[in-house]
Design a protein around this motif. Structure first.
Motif, PDB file in Angstrom:
ATOM      1  N   TYR A 263      29.894 -24.857  -5.373  1.00 35.82           N
ATOM      2  CA  TYR A 263      30.681 -24.479  -4.200  1.00 35.82           C
ATOM      3  C   TYR A 263      32.073 -23.990  -4.597  1.00 35.82           C
ATOM      4  CZ  TYR A 263      27.225 -26.582  -1.021  1.00 35.82           C
ATOM      5  OH  TYR A 263      26.098 -26.878  -0.312  1.00 35.82           O
ATOM      6  N   LEU A 264      32.657 -24.592  -5.625  1.00 36.45           N
ATOM      7  CA  LEU A 264      33.965 -24.142  -6.119  1.00 36.45           C
ATOM      8  C   LEU A 264      33.880 -22.717  -6.647  1.00 36.45           C
ATOM      9  CD1 LEU A 264      36.935 -24.834  -7.048  1.00 36.45           C
ATOM     10  CD2 LEU A 264      35.879 -25.327  -9.250  1.00 36.45           C
ATOM     11  N   LEU A 265      32.866 -22.426  -7.444  1.00 36.73           N
ATOM     12  CA  LEU A 265      32.697 -21.089  -8.005  1.00 36.73           C
ATOM     13  C   LEU A 265      32.433 -20.069  -6.895  1.00 36.73           C
ATOM     14  CD1 LEU A 265      32.612 -19.593 -10.723  1.00 36.73           C
ATOM     15  CD2 LEU A 265      30.150 -20.002 -10.756  1.00 36.73           C
ATOM     16  N   TYR A 266      31.634 -20.446  -5.912  1.00 34.99           N
ATOM     17  CA  TYR A 266      31.344 -19.564  -4.784  1.00 34.99           C
ATOM     18  C   TYR A 266      32.621 -19.267  -3.994  1.00 34.99           C
ATOM     19  CZ  TYR A 266      28.944 -17.634  -0.720  1.00 34.99           C
ATOM     20  OH  TYR A 266      28.520 -16.808   0.294  1.00 34.99           O
ATOM     21  N   ARG A 267      33.443 -20.305  -3.762  1.00 34.62           N
ATOM     22  CA  ARG A 267      34.695 -20.099  -3.024  1.00 34.62           C
ATOM     23  C   ARG A 267      35.645 -19.197  -3.795  1.00 34.62           C
ATOM     24  NH1 ARG A 267      36.667 -18.816   1.572  1.00 34.62           N
ATOM     25  NH2 ARG A 267      38.882 -19.179   1.675  1.00 34.62           N
ATOM     26  N   ALA A 268      35.689 -19.342  -5.121  1.00 29.16           N
ATOM     27  CA  ALA A 268      36.553 -18.486  -5.940  1.00 29.16           C
ATOM     28  C   ALA A 268      36.117 -17.022  -5.808  1.00 29.16           C
ATOM     29  CB  ALA A 268      36.504 -18.935  -7.392  1.00 29.16           C
ATOM     30  N   ALA A 269      34.807 -16.769  -5.824  1.00 34.94           N
ATOM     31  CA  ALA A 269      34.307 -15.398  -5.684  1.00 34.94           C
ATOM     32  C   ALA A 269      34.570 -14.861  -4.278  1.00 34.94           C
ATOM     33  CB  ALA A 269      32.813 -15.370  -5.994  1.00 34.94           C
ATOM     34  N   GLU A 270      34.354 -15.697  -3.284  1.00 42.48           N
ATOM     35  CA  GLU A 270      34.600 -15.296  -1.901  1.00 42.48           C
ATOM     36  C   GLU A 270      36.080 -14.971  -1.668  1.00 42.48           C
ATOM     37  OE1 GLU A 270      32.415 -17.095   1.884  1.00 42.48           O
ATOM     38  OE2 GLU A 270      34.070 -18.375   1.218  1.00 42.48           O
ATOM     39  N   LEU A 271      36.944 -15.789  -2.217  1.00 45.85           N
ATOM     40  CA  LEU A 271      38.385 -15.590  -2.087  1.00 45.85           C
ATOM     41  C   LEU A 271      38.826 -14.308  -2.808  1.00 45.85           C
ATOM     42  CD1 LEU A 271      40.831 -17.080  -0.875  1.00 45.85           C
ATOM     43  CD2 LEU A 271      41.100 -18.217  -3.068  1.00 45.85           C
ATOM     44  N   THR A 272      38.213 -14.028  -3.946  1.00 47.52           N
ATOM     45  CA  THR A 272      38.511 -12.804  -4.691  1.00 47.52           C
ATOM     46  C   THR A 272      38.176 -11.579  -3.851  1.00 47.52           C
ATOM     47  OG1 THR A 272      38.101 -13.937  -6.786  1.00 47.52           O
ATOM     48  CG2 THR A 272      38.003 -11.537  -6.816  1.00 47.52           C
ATOM     49  N   ARG A 273      37.021 -11.591  -3.229  1.00 46.46           N
ATOM     50  CA  ARG A 273      36.609 -10.466  -2.383  1.00 46.46           C
ATOM     51  C   ARG A 273      37.496 -10.342  -1.147  1.00 46.46           C
ATOM     52  NH1 ARG A 273      30.567 -11.136  -1.107  1.00 46.46           N
ATOM     53  NH2 ARG A 273      31.036  -9.301   0.137  1.00 46.46           N
ATOM     54  N   LEU A 274      37.861 -11.477  -0.536  1.00 44.93           N
ATOM     55  CA  LEU A 274      38.705 -11.446   0.655  1.00 44.93           C
ATOM     56  C   LEU A 274      40.082 -10.841   0.384  1.00 44.93           C
ATOM     57  CD1 LEU A 274      37.929 -14.925   2.269  1.00 44.93           C
ATOM     58  CD2 LEU A 274      37.358 -12.676   3.196  1.00 44.93           C
ATOM     59  N   ASN A 275      40.563 -10.983  -0.844  1.00 48.69           N
ATOM     60  CA  ASN A 275      41.882 -10.460  -1.205  1.00 48.69           C
ATOM     61  C   ASN A 275      41.819  -9.051  -1.801  1.00 48.69           C
ATOM     62  OD1 ASN A 275      44.041 -12.552  -0.675  1.00 48.69           O
ATOM     63  ND2 ASN A 275      42.458 -13.781  -1.675  1.00 48.69           N
TER      64      ASN A 275
ATOM     65  N   VAL B  33      28.509 -13.041  -8.166  1.00 44.43           N
ATOM     66  CA  VAL B  33      28.547 -14.497  -7.944  1.00 44.43           C
ATOM     67  C   VAL B  33      28.159 -14.816  -6.508  1.00 44.43           C
ATOM     68  CG1 VAL B  33      30.050 -16.523  -7.840  1.00 44.43           C
ATOM     69  CG2 VAL B  33      30.216 -14.976  -9.780  1.00 44.43           C
ATOM     70  N   VAL B  34      28.712 -14.089  -5.550  1.00 42.63           N
ATOM     71  CA  VAL B  34      28.379 -14.314  -4.141  1.00 42.63           C
ATOM     72  C   VAL B  34      26.899 -14.034  -3.899  1.00 42.63           C
ATOM     73  CG1 VAL B  34      28.757 -13.478  -1.786  1.00 42.63           C
ATOM     74  CG2 VAL B  34      30.702 -13.956  -3.264  1.00 42.63           C
ATOM     75  N   PHE B  35      26.394 -12.950  -4.453  1.00 41.07           N
ATOM     76  CA  PHE B  35      24.984 -12.599  -4.269  1.00 41.07           C
ATOM     77  C   PHE B  35      24.055 -13.649  -4.882  1.00 41.07           C
ATOM     78  CE2 PHE B  35      21.104 -10.481  -5.768  1.00 41.07           C
ATOM     79  CZ  PHE B  35      20.598 -10.040  -4.557  1.00 41.07           C
ATOM     80  N   ASN B  36      24.350 -14.084  -6.103  1.00 36.98           N
ATOM     81  CA  ASN B  36      23.463 -15.011  -6.815  1.00 36.98           C
ATOM     82  C   ASN B  36      23.534 -16.446  -6.296  1.00 36.98           C
ATOM     83  OD1 ASN B  36      22.453 -13.017  -8.522  1.00 36.98           O
ATOM     84  ND2 ASN B  36      24.111 -13.305  -9.990  1.00 36.98           N
ATOM     85  N   LEU B  37      24.682 -16.883  -5.819  1.00 36.56           N
ATOM     86  CA  LEU B  37      24.823 -18.275  -5.379  1.00 36.56           C
ATOM     87  C   LEU B  37      24.617 -18.479  -3.888  1.00 36.56           C
ATOM     88  CD1 LEU B  37      27.901 -19.498  -7.462  1.00 36.56           C
ATOM     89  CD2 LEU B  37      25.471 -19.738  -7.976  1.00 36.56           C
ATOM     90  N   SER B  38      24.537 -17.414  -3.108  1.00 38.62           N
ATOM     91  CA  SER B  38      24.461 -17.571  -1.647  1.00 38.62           C
ATOM     92  C   SER B  38      23.233 -18.356  -1.196  1.00 38.62           C
ATOM     93  CB  SER B  38      24.518 -16.212  -0.958  1.00 38.62           C
ATOM     94  OG  SER B  38      23.415 -15.423  -1.355  1.00 38.62           O
TER      95      SER B  38
END
Length: 190
Positions: free
Chosen positions: A63-75, A176-181
């Protein structure tokens, strides 16, 4: 009347069932479990995910890695680098079985209830807390303990644009988002 009892029992089971699940992927609100982040610089964030005792270490780190990827895309960035990563655990012993921790097997002291009540008072009776502590097996306290562990994963990430460098510390946010979703459990909507 039985219909109201059944409805109350079902409501109580629903509340207990909600408490007996692992922490879903959600924002941590007011000190609750979930993800949180803090902006350090424009492209640098401190990200954290905190799970309850039913959430295993692998899930917390995923979940931490997923949030990091999600946050990267959001910014508006394409990839991120994990600068520093850490996973802390907190373990505690929880009593299992035995007596209730809310009932201390106190005896009623009758000397306070009238002139004849002193006859029933036993001055040599000891409190259960005096010699053996709050969970004495002699007084029906718990005889077994279960260890409960909860994990908190944190990472400092540095975001970048363009093609991802060939270093293993860099992650492509889209991949990361695609693979961990498929591994992400979201909270149930009510």
């Amino acid at each position: 009347m039985p219909k109201f009892k059944l409805t109350g029992a079902i409501a109580a089971l629903a509340v207990l069932g909600a408490c007996a699940t692992a922490t879903p992927y959600q924002a941590a609100l007011d000190g609750d479990r979930g993800y949180s982040e803090m902006k350090i610089e424009d492209n640098r964030f401190q990200v954290e995910f905190s799970g309850n005792s039913l959430t295993d270490r692998k899930t917390v780190e995923t979940y931490l890695l997923y949030r990091a990827a999600e946050l990267t895309r959001l910014n508006g960035y394409d990839h991120f680098r994990v600068v520093r990563r850490d996973t802390d655990s907190e373990s505690r012993l929880v009593p299992v079985g035995g007596g209730s921790p809310y009932y201390d097997h106190f005896h009623l002291n009758y000397r306070y209830f009238g002139p004849y009540a002193a006859y029933y008072h036993d001055p040599f009776r000891r409190s259960r807390y005096s010699a053996f502590g709050p969970y004495d097996a002699y007084w029906g306290g718990p005889r077994e303990y279960r260890e409960r562990t909860s994990y908190v994963a944190s990472a400092e990430i540095l975001m970048g644009k363009g093609e991802k460098p060939a270093d293993a510390a860099y992650f492509d946010a889209e991949q990361v988002v695609f693979n961990l979703s498929s591994n992400i459990m979201r909270p149930e909507l009510k």
